[in-house]
Design a protein around this motif. Structure first.
Motif, PDB file in Angstrom:
ATOM      1  N   HIS A 113      11.868   9.639 -11.223  1.00 28.82           N
ATOM      2  CA  HIS A 113      12.108   9.580  -9.783  1.00 28.82           C
ATOM      3  C   HIS A 113      10.917   8.915  -9.099  1.00 28.82           C
ATOM      4  O   HIS A 113       9.768   9.147  -9.491  1.00 28.82           O
ATOM      5  N   ILE A 114      11.177   8.114  -8.102  1.00 28.57           N
ATOM      6  CA  ILE A 114      10.130   7.577  -7.235  1.00 28.57           C
ATOM      7  C   ILE A 114      10.503   7.932  -5.800  1.00 28.57           C
ATOM      8  O   ILE A 114      11.580   7.564  -5.326  1.00 28.57           O
ATOM      9  N   ALA A 115       9.605   8.655  -5.135  1.00 26.07           N
ATOM     10  CA  ALA A 115       9.847   9.118  -3.770  1.00 26.07           C
ATOM     11  C   ALA A 115      11.148   9.913  -3.687  1.00 26.07           C
ATOM     12  O   ALA A 115      11.896   9.820  -2.710  1.00 26.07           O
ATOM     13  N   GLY A 116      11.438  10.706  -4.738  1.00 25.96           N
ATOM     14  CA  GLY A 116      12.626  11.530  -4.739  1.00 25.96           C
ATOM     15  C   GLY A 116      13.907  10.812  -5.097  1.00 25.96           C
ATOM     16  O   GLY A 116      14.978  11.425  -5.140  1.00 25.96           O
ATOM     17  N   ILE A 117      13.832   9.518  -5.380  1.00 24.51           N
ATOM     18  CA  ILE A 117      15.011   8.726  -5.718  1.00 24.51           C
ATOM     19  C   ILE A 117      15.023   8.468  -7.223  1.00 24.51           C
ATOM     20  O   ILE A 117      14.053   7.951  -7.772  1.00 24.51           O
ATOM     21  N   ARG A 131       0.643   8.813  -8.880  1.00 22.71           N
ATOM     22  CA  ARG A 131       0.957   7.745  -7.942  1.00 22.71           C
ATOM     23  C   ARG A 131       1.385   6.486  -8.697  1.00 22.71           C
ATOM     24  O   ARG A 131       0.865   6.183  -9.771  1.00 22.71           O
ATOM     25  N   LEU A 132       2.337   5.771  -8.130  1.00 19.21           N
ATOM     26  CA  LEU A 132       2.877   4.583  -8.772  1.00 19.21           C
ATOM     27  C   LEU A 132       1.787   3.558  -9.053  1.00 19.21           C
ATOM     28  O   LEU A 132       1.753   2.942 -10.128  1.00 19.21           O
ATOM     29  N   GLY A 133       0.885   3.371  -8.112  1.00 14.10           N
ATOM     30  CA  GLY A 133      -0.206   2.418  -8.297  1.00 14.10           C
ATOM     31  C   GLY A 133      -1.097   2.785  -9.473  1.00 14.10           C
ATOM     32  O   GLY A 133      -1.505   1.921 -10.255  1.00 14.10           O
ATOM     33  N   GLN A 134      -1.399   4.076  -9.601  1.00 16.10           N
ATOM     34  CA  GLN A 134      -2.214   4.546 -10.716  1.00 16.10           C
ATOM     35  C   GLN A 134      -1.498   4.328 -12.048  1.00 16.10           C
ATOM     36  O   GLN A 134      -2.121   3.953 -13.051  1.00 16.10           O
ATOM     37  N   ALA A 135      -0.183   4.566 -12.064  1.00 14.28           N
ATOM     38  CA  ALA A 135       0.589   4.382 -13.293  1.00 14.28           C
ATOM     39  C   ALA A 135       0.587   2.919 -13.734  1.00 14.28           C
ATOM     40  O   ALA A 135       0.389   2.602 -14.914  1.00 14.28           O
ATOM     41  N   ILE A 136       0.774   2.007 -12.785  1.00 13.68           N
ATOM     42  CA  ILE A 136       0.782   0.573 -13.103  1.00 13.68           C
ATOM     43  C   ILE A 136      -0.582   0.127 -13.610  1.00 13.68           C
ATOM     44  O   ILE A 136      -0.689  -0.589 -14.615  1.00 13.68           O
ATOM     45  N   TYR A 137      -1.643   0.567 -12.933  1.00 14.34           N
ATOM     46  CA  TYR A 137      -2.992   0.168 -13.337  1.00 14.34           C
ATOM     47  C   TYR A 137      -3.327   0.698 -14.734  1.00 14.34           C
ATOM     48  O   TYR A 137      -3.913  -0.014 -15.551  1.00 14.34           O
ATOM     49  N   ILE A 153       0.837  -1.206   0.000  1.00 15.24           N
ATOM     50  CA  ILE A 153       0.000   0.000   0.000  1.00 15.24           C
ATOM     51  C   ILE A 153       0.868   1.249   0.000  1.00 15.24           C
ATOM     52  O   ILE A 153       0.620   2.212  -0.739  1.00 15.24           O
ATOM     53  N   ILE A 154       1.917   1.232   0.830  1.00 11.71           N
ATOM     54  CA  ILE A 154       2.818   2.383   0.903  1.00 11.71           C
ATOM     55  C   ILE A 154       3.535   2.599  -0.430  1.00 11.71           C
ATOM     56  O   ILE A 154       3.629   3.723  -0.932  1.00 11.71           O
ATOM     57  N   VAL A 155       4.028   1.500  -1.011  1.00  8.87           N
ATOM     58  CA  VAL A 155       4.757   1.591  -2.285  1.00  8.87           C
ATOM     59  C   VAL A 155       3.842   2.126  -3.389  1.00  8.87           C
ATOM     60  O   VAL A 155       4.224   3.003  -4.173  1.00  8.87           O
ATOM     61  N   MET A 156       2.615   1.572  -3.466  1.00  8.77           N
ATOM     62  CA  MET A 156       1.686   2.006  -4.506  1.00  8.77           C
ATOM     63  C   MET A 156       1.242   3.446  -4.325  1.00  8.77           C
ATOM     64  O   MET A 156       0.804   4.102  -5.271  1.00  8.77           O
ATOM     65  N   SER A 157       1.362   3.967  -3.099  1.00  4.10           N
ATOM     66  CA  SER A 157       0.951   5.341  -2.826  1.00  4.10           C
ATOM     67  C   SER A 157       2.057   6.348  -3.128  1.00  4.10           C
ATOM     68  O   SER A 157       1.813   7.557  -3.141  1.00  4.10           O
ATOM     69  N   LEU A 158       3.266   5.849  -3.378  1.00  6.37           N
ATOM     70  CA  LEU A 158       4.375   6.744  -3.687  1.00  6.37           C
ATOM     71  C   LEU A 158       4.145   7.435  -5.030  1.00  6.37           C
ATOM     72  O   LEU A 158       3.509   6.885  -5.926  1.00  6.37           O
ATOM     73  N   PHE A 159       4.666   8.634  -5.158  1.00  5.42           N
ATOM     74  CA  PHE A 159       4.532   9.377  -6.398  1.00  5.42           C
ATOM     75  C   PHE A 159       5.700   9.071  -7.321  1.00  5.42           C
ATOM     76  O   PHE A 159       6.849   9.011  -6.897  1.00  5.42           O
TER      77      PHE A 159
END
Length: 202
Positions: free
Chosen positions: A43-47, A179-185, A16-22
């Protein structure tokens, strides 16, 4: 048994946390008469997880710019109609697909969209026509972006005509996030519908 439940809960919480990352994406493309160069930074979560430069060398520009330009446009239009038209027709018939894509696009936030173009044909009339065409295309794209995605800042467009020189250069920078989850979906949905189009064409 309790240990297994705890592990499942921990894994679920991590997902849930990972999928909520931008996920933040920066795209830059520079076009000239000699090359097309592009940069993609993710970048994911600034990385920073992805950074790639792409450069494509173009064929030498023909002496007659007007003939070269018209032939290029004609070739591009013909190829686009052959490859893209069947997919567009299929997607237009699928109202559900359109709703899904529009809903996902609303989750995209564009932070920066700058597009600068310098164009000249060494002839005042054709330079003026092409400059006006560039402005029209850019304004249409800006209107579509404003309609379908969330714009943090207004798009910045610039067209510089060169009446005494033959030159075509364009530089476009876009920074967007979701959000990463939205991008994957979204990618899964596009892949699903794309497979349907391919199977129908076969």
């Amino acid at each position: 048994m309790i240990a297994i439940i705890i592990i499942i809960l921990v894994i679920s919480l991590i997902l849930i946390i990972v999928m909520s990352l931008f996920i933040n994406v920066k795209l830059n493309m520079t076009c000239s008469q000699e090359t097309i160069a592009g940069t993609i930074i993710i970048h994911i979560a600034g990385i920073k997880i992805y950074d790639r430069d792409i450069e494509i060398a173009l064929k030498e520009v023909l002496e007659d710019v007007n003939i070269d330009l018209s032939e290029s446009i004609r070739s591009f239009v013909n190829q686009s109609q052959e490859k893209i038209a069947p997919r567009i027709k299929f997607y237009q018939k699928k109202q559900r697909f359109q709703k899904v894509i529009r809903k996902r696009l609303k989750k995209v936030t564009i932070h920066t969209f700058n597009w600068e173009t310098t164009i000249g044909t060494a002839e005042a009339t054709s330079t003026g026509i092409l400059s006006g065409l560039c402005w029209t295309v850019k304004e249409c794209i800006g209107g579509l972006l404003t309609q379908f995605v969330l714009m943090k800042n207004s798009p910045e467009f610039k067209v510089t005509p060169l009446f005494q020189q033959r030159l075509v250069e364009s530089d476009c920078t876009c920074i967007f996030s979701m959000r990463l989850g939205q991008a994957i979906y979204t990618m899964m949905q596009i892949g699903k519908w794309n497979r349907k189009v391919t199977s129908q064409q076969d």
